[in-house]
Design an enzyme around this catalytic site. Structure first.
Site, PDB file in Angstrom:
ATOM      1  N   ARG A 104       0.850  -1.177   0.000  1.00 29.32           N
ATOM      2  CA  ARG A 104       0.000   0.000   0.000  1.00 29.32           C
ATOM      3  C   ARG A 104       0.894   1.238   0.000  1.00 29.32           C
ATOM      4  O   ARG A 104       1.712   1.405   0.903  1.00 29.32           O
ATOM      5  CB  ARG A 104      -0.872  -0.051   1.258  1.00 29.32           C
ATOM      6  N   THR A 108      -0.673   7.661  -0.923  1.00 25.04           N
ATOM      7  CA  THR A 108      -1.995   7.612  -1.564  1.00 25.04           C
ATOM      8  C   THR A 108      -2.894   6.529  -0.969  1.00 25.04           C
ATOM      9  O   THR A 108      -4.101   6.542  -1.187  1.00 25.04           O
ATOM     10  CB  THR A 108      -1.846   7.293  -3.065  1.00 25.04           C
ATOM     11  N   ASP A 200       1.281  -2.290  12.035  1.00 27.82           N
ATOM     12  CA  ASP A 200       1.571  -2.831  10.702  1.00 27.82           C
ATOM     13  C   ASP A 200       1.836  -4.325  10.828  1.00 27.82           C
ATOM     14  O   ASP A 200       2.851  -4.752  11.391  1.00 27.82           O
ATOM     15  CB  ASP A 200       2.796  -2.117  10.112  1.00 27.82           C
ATOM     16  N   ASP A 203       5.187  -5.746   9.320  1.00 24.77           N
ATOM     17  CA  ASP A 203       6.356  -5.408  10.143  1.00 24.77           C
ATOM     18  C   ASP A 203       6.393  -6.235  11.423  1.00 24.77           C
ATOM     19  O   ASP A 203       7.455  -6.677  11.859  1.00 24.77           O
ATOM     20  CB  ASP A 203       6.350  -3.916  10.501  1.00 24.77           C
TER      21      ASP A 203
END
Ligand SMILES: O=P(O)(O)OC[C@H]1O[C@H](OP(=O)(O)OP(=O)(O)O)[C@H](O)[C@@H]1O
Ligand SMILES: O=c1cc[nH]c(=O)[nH]1
Ligand SMILES: [Mg+2]
Length: 209
Positions: A104, A108, A200, A203
Protein backbone atom coordinates in the site's frame (compact mmCIF):
# COMPACT_ATOMS: atom_id res chain seq x y z
CA UNK A 1 -24.94 -10.93 -2.02
CA UNK A 2 -21.81 -11.80 -0.07
CA UNK A 3 -21.97 -12.81 3.55
CA UNK A 4 -19.78 -11.23 6.21
CA UNK A 5 -18.96 -13.62 9.04
CA UNK A 6 -17.40 -12.09 12.15
CA UNK A 7 -15.79 -14.81 14.27
CA UNK A 8 -17.14 -15.13 17.79
CA UNK A 9 -15.09 -18.12 18.89
CA UNK A 10 -13.48 -17.43 22.30
CA UNK A 11 -10.10 -18.87 21.27
CA UNK A 12 -9.96 -16.53 18.27
CA UNK A 13 -10.94 -13.52 20.37
CA UNK A 14 -8.40 -14.40 23.09
CA UNK A 15 -5.55 -14.75 20.60
CA UNK A 16 -6.49 -11.50 18.82
CA UNK A 17 -6.30 -9.77 22.21
CA UNK A 18 -2.69 -10.92 22.59
CA UNK A 19 -1.53 -9.83 19.12
CA UNK A 20 -3.00 -6.36 19.70
CA UNK A 21 -0.62 -5.78 22.65
CA UNK A 22 2.34 -3.67 21.61
CA UNK A 23 4.70 -5.72 23.78
CA UNK A 24 3.96 -8.97 21.90
CA UNK A 25 7.17 -9.73 19.96
CA UNK A 26 7.56 -11.16 16.44
CA UNK A 27 8.00 -14.78 17.51
CA UNK A 28 4.73 -14.90 19.48
CA UNK A 29 2.96 -12.64 16.98
CA UNK A 30 3.82 -14.99 14.08
CA UNK A 31 2.80 -18.07 16.03
CA UNK A 32 -0.55 -16.52 17.03
CA UNK A 33 -1.34 -15.29 13.50
CA UNK A 34 -0.82 -18.85 12.32
CA UNK A 35 -3.05 -20.30 15.07
CA UNK A 36 -5.81 -17.75 14.39
CA UNK A 37 -5.64 -18.54 10.66
CA UNK A 38 -6.07 -22.24 11.42
CA UNK A 39 -9.12 -21.61 13.62
CA UNK A 40 -10.62 -19.20 11.07
CA UNK A 41 -10.01 -21.70 8.27
CA UNK A 42 -12.05 -24.26 10.21
CA UNK A 43 -14.97 -21.80 10.30
CA UNK A 44 -14.55 -20.50 6.75
CA UNK A 45 -14.64 -23.99 5.23
CA UNK A 46 -17.91 -24.88 6.97
CA UNK A 47 -19.91 -24.59 3.71
CA UNK A 48 -17.72 -26.90 1.61
CA UNK A 49 -19.84 -29.54 -0.08
CA UNK A 50 -19.56 -33.24 0.76
CA UNK A 51 -20.42 -36.35 -1.19
CA UNK A 52 -20.96 -39.90 -0.03
CA UNK A 53 -18.58 -42.66 -1.17
CA UNK A 54 -18.47 -46.39 -0.57
CA UNK A 55 -15.44 -47.75 1.30
CA UNK A 56 -14.47 -50.76 3.36
CA UNK A 57 -13.33 -50.39 6.96
CA UNK A 58 -11.35 -53.29 8.50
CA UNK A 59 -14.74 -54.48 9.76
CA UNK A 60 -17.28 -54.01 6.93
CA UNK A 61 -18.45 -51.93 3.99
CA UNK A 62 -19.46 -48.39 4.89
CA UNK A 63 -20.58 -45.13 3.33
CA UNK A 64 -18.40 -42.15 4.28
CA UNK A 65 -18.32 -38.48 3.33
CA UNK A 66 -15.55 -36.73 1.48
CA UNK A 67 -15.08 -33.25 0.07
CA UNK A 68 -16.84 -32.94 -3.26
CA UNK A 69 -15.49 -31.61 -6.52
CA UNK A 70 -13.61 -28.38 -6.28
CA UNK A 71 -10.01 -28.37 -5.22
CA UNK A 72 -8.78 -25.59 -2.94
CA UNK A 73 -6.21 -22.81 -3.18
CA UNK A 74 -4.85 -20.43 -0.56
CA UNK A 75 -3.67 -17.06 -1.89
CA UNK A 76 -1.83 -14.81 0.58
CA UNK A 77 -1.45 -11.11 -0.18
CA UNK A 78 2.28 -10.44 0.39
CA UNK A 79 3.85 -9.85 2.75
CA UNK A 80 1.58 -10.06 5.77
CA UNK A 81 -0.70 -12.71 4.27
CA UNK A 82 2.22 -15.15 4.32
CA UNK A 83 1.79 -15.35 8.09
CA UNK A 84 -1.57 -17.08 7.63
CA UNK A 85 -0.51 -19.74 5.11
CA UNK A 86 0.93 -22.35 7.46
CA UNK A 87 -2.14 -22.28 9.70
CA UNK A 88 -4.43 -22.71 6.70
CA UNK A 89 -2.40 -25.60 5.28
CA UNK A 90 -2.32 -27.35 8.65
CA UNK A 91 -5.99 -28.24 8.12
CA UNK A 92 -6.35 -28.10 4.31
CA UNK A 93 -2.95 -29.64 3.43
CA UNK A 94 -3.84 -30.52 -0.18
CA UNK A 95 -4.54 -26.88 -1.11
CA UNK A 96 -2.21 -25.24 -3.63
CA UNK A 97 -0.74 -21.85 -2.80
CA UNK A 98 -0.68 -18.80 -5.09
CA UNK A 99 0.98 -15.49 -4.20
CA UNK A 100 -0.08 -11.93 -4.95
CA UNK A 101 2.41 -9.20 -4.07
CA UNK A 102 0.83 -5.85 -3.21
CA UNK A 103 1.97 -3.03 -1.00
CA UNK A 104 0.00 0.00 0.00
CA UNK A 105 1.54 3.31 -1.06
CA UNK A 106 1.94 5.20 2.24
CA UNK A 107 0.92 8.53 0.67
CA UNK A 108 -2.00 7.61 -1.56
CA UNK A 109 -2.97 4.37 0.30
CA UNK A 110 -3.45 2.85 -3.18
CA UNK A 111 -2.27 -0.76 -3.68
CA UNK A 112 0.80 -1.30 -5.90
CA UNK A 113 1.14 -4.73 -7.51
CA UNK A 114 4.63 -6.27 -7.70
CA UNK A 115 4.13 -10.04 -7.97
CA UNK A 116 1.60 -12.63 -9.07
CA UNK A 117 2.08 -16.38 -9.32
CA UNK A 118 -0.99 -18.60 -9.19
CA UNK A 119 -1.69 -22.32 -9.66
CA UNK A 120 -2.33 -23.01 -13.38
CA UNK A 121 -5.77 -24.43 -12.64
CA UNK A 122 -6.86 -21.52 -10.43
CA UNK A 123 -10.14 -21.27 -12.40
CA UNK A 124 -11.16 -24.73 -11.16
CA UNK A 125 -10.25 -24.14 -7.53
CA UNK A 126 -12.16 -22.67 -4.61
CA UNK A 127 -9.88 -19.82 -3.51
CA UNK A 128 -9.21 -18.48 0.00
CA UNK A 129 -7.46 -15.09 -0.17
CA UNK A 130 -5.75 -14.32 3.15
CA UNK A 131 -4.38 -11.10 4.63
CA UNK A 132 -4.42 -10.27 8.35
CA UNK A 133 -5.53 -6.66 7.71
CA UNK A 134 -8.47 -5.16 5.79
CA UNK A 135 -8.12 -1.37 6.13
CA UNK A 136 -9.39 0.76 3.21
CA UNK A 137 -10.02 -2.50 1.36
CA UNK A 138 -7.90 -1.36 -1.61
CA UNK A 139 -5.42 -4.26 -1.42
CA UNK A 140 -8.02 -6.99 -0.97
CA UNK A 141 -10.26 -5.58 -3.72
CA UNK A 142 -7.30 -5.37 -6.14
CA UNK A 143 -6.11 -8.91 -5.33
CA UNK A 144 -9.58 -10.31 -5.92
CA UNK A 145 -9.94 -8.35 -9.18
CA UNK A 146 -6.67 -9.90 -10.36
CA UNK A 147 -7.86 -13.40 -9.40
CA UNK A 148 -11.09 -12.87 -11.33
CA UNK A 149 -9.10 -11.73 -14.38
CA UNK A 150 -7.13 -15.00 -14.12
CA UNK A 151 -10.38 -16.95 -14.16
CA UNK A 152 -11.07 -17.67 -10.46
CA UNK A 153 -14.80 -18.03 -9.89
CA UNK A 154 -15.40 -19.04 -6.29
CA UNK A 155 -13.43 -16.73 -4.00
CA UNK A 156 -13.49 -16.19 -0.22
CA UNK A 157 -11.60 -13.49 1.66
CA UNK A 158 -10.25 -14.00 5.19
CA UNK A 159 -8.72 -11.33 7.42
CA UNK A 160 -8.03 -11.13 11.14
CA UNK A 161 -8.72 -7.42 11.76
CA UNK A 162 -11.10 -5.40 9.57
CA UNK A 163 -12.12 -1.75 9.49
CA UNK A 164 -15.76 -1.01 8.64
CA UNK A 165 -14.55 0.97 5.60
CA UNK A 166 -12.81 -2.11 4.17
CA UNK A 167 -15.81 -4.36 4.72
CA UNK A 168 -18.10 -1.86 2.96
CA UNK A 169 -15.72 -1.53 0.01
CA UNK A 170 -15.51 -5.30 -0.41
CA UNK A 171 -19.28 -5.68 -0.26
CA UNK A 172 -19.64 -3.00 -2.93
CA UNK A 173 -16.84 -4.08 -5.31
CA UNK A 174 -17.04 -7.85 -4.83
CA UNK A 175 -20.58 -8.73 -3.72
CA UNK A 176 -19.99 -12.35 -4.78
CA UNK A 177 -17.12 -12.88 -2.31
CA UNK A 178 -17.83 -14.13 1.22
CA UNK A 179 -15.77 -12.36 3.88
CA UNK A 180 -14.53 -13.95 7.12
CA UNK A 181 -13.34 -11.46 9.73
CA UNK A 182 -11.63 -12.20 13.06
CA UNK A 183 -12.79 -8.92 14.53
CA UNK A 184 -14.44 -5.75 13.23
CA UNK A 185 -12.68 -2.68 14.60
CA UNK A 186 -13.89 0.88 15.08
CA UNK A 187 -12.40 2.93 12.24
CA UNK A 188 -9.35 4.03 10.25
CA UNK A 189 -7.10 6.84 11.45
CA UNK A 190 -5.85 9.68 9.21
CA UNK A 191 -2.89 7.51 8.06
CA UNK A 192 -5.17 4.65 7.03
CA UNK A 193 -4.28 2.47 10.05
CA UNK A 194 -6.98 0.45 11.77
CA UNK A 195 -8.04 1.70 15.24
CA UNK A 196 -7.45 0.09 17.70
CA UNK A 197 -5.90 -2.48 15.30
CA UNK A 198 -2.46 -3.91 15.90
CA UNK A 199 -0.15 -1.66 13.89
CA UNK A 200 1.57 -2.83 10.70
CA UNK A 201 0.98 -6.57 10.51
CA UNK A 202 3.79 -7.22 8.01
CA UNK A 203 6.36 -5.41 10.14
CA UNK A 204 5.23 -7.22 13.28
CA UNK A 205 5.36 -10.65 11.61
CA UNK A 206 8.77 -10.14 10.03
CA UNK A 207 10.40 -7.87 12.61
CA UNK A 208 10.93 -4.97 10.18
CA UNK A 209 10.06 -1.34 10.66
O1 LIG B 1 -6.93 -2.37 3.06
P1 LIG B 1 -5.72 -1.58 2.70
O2 LIG B 1 -5.89 -0.11 2.98
O3 LIG B 1 -5.25 -1.84 1.31
O4 LIG B 1 -4.57 -2.03 3.72
C1 LIG B 1 -4.33 -3.34 4.04
C2 LIG B 1 -3.03 -3.81 3.45
O5 LIG B 1 -1.93 -3.14 4.11
C3 LIG B 1 -1.03 -4.12 4.62
O6 LIG B 1 -0.03 -4.43 3.70
P2 LIG B 1 1.23 -3.47 3.47
O7 LIG B 1 0.97 -2.49 2.39
O8 LIG B 1 1.66 -2.90 4.79
O9 LIG B 1 2.32 -4.46 2.92
P3 LIG B 1 3.15 -5.57 3.71
O10 LIG B 1 2.21 -6.73 3.93
O11 LIG B 1 4.26 -5.88 2.79
O12 LIG B 1 3.60 -4.97 5.01
C4 LIG B 1 -1.94 -5.30 4.89
O13 LIG B 1 -1.23 -6.50 5.06
C5 LIG B 1 -2.86 -5.29 3.71
O14 LIG B 1 -2.34 -5.93 2.56
O1 LIG C 1 -3.70 -0.97 10.48
C1 LIG C 1 -3.19 -1.41 9.42
C2 LIG C 1 -3.62 -0.95 8.14
C3 LIG C 1 -3.02 -1.48 7.03
N1 LIG C 1 -2.05 -2.39 7.17
C4 LIG C 1 -1.62 -2.83 8.38
O2 LIG C 1 -0.72 -3.67 8.47
N2 LIG C 1 -2.21 -2.31 9.47
MG1 LIG D 1 2.83 -3.67 6.06
Amino acid sequence: MSKVVVMDHPLIQHKIGIIRKKETGSKDFRQLISEIAMLMCYEATRDLKLEEIDIETPICKAVVKELKGKKLAVVPILRAGLGMVEGMLSIIPAAKVGHIGLYRDPETLEPVEYYCKLPEDIAEREVYVVDPMLATGGSAAAAIELLKQKGAKKIHFMCIVAAPEGIERMKKEHPDVDIYVGTRDEKLNSHGYIVPGLGDAGDRIFGTK
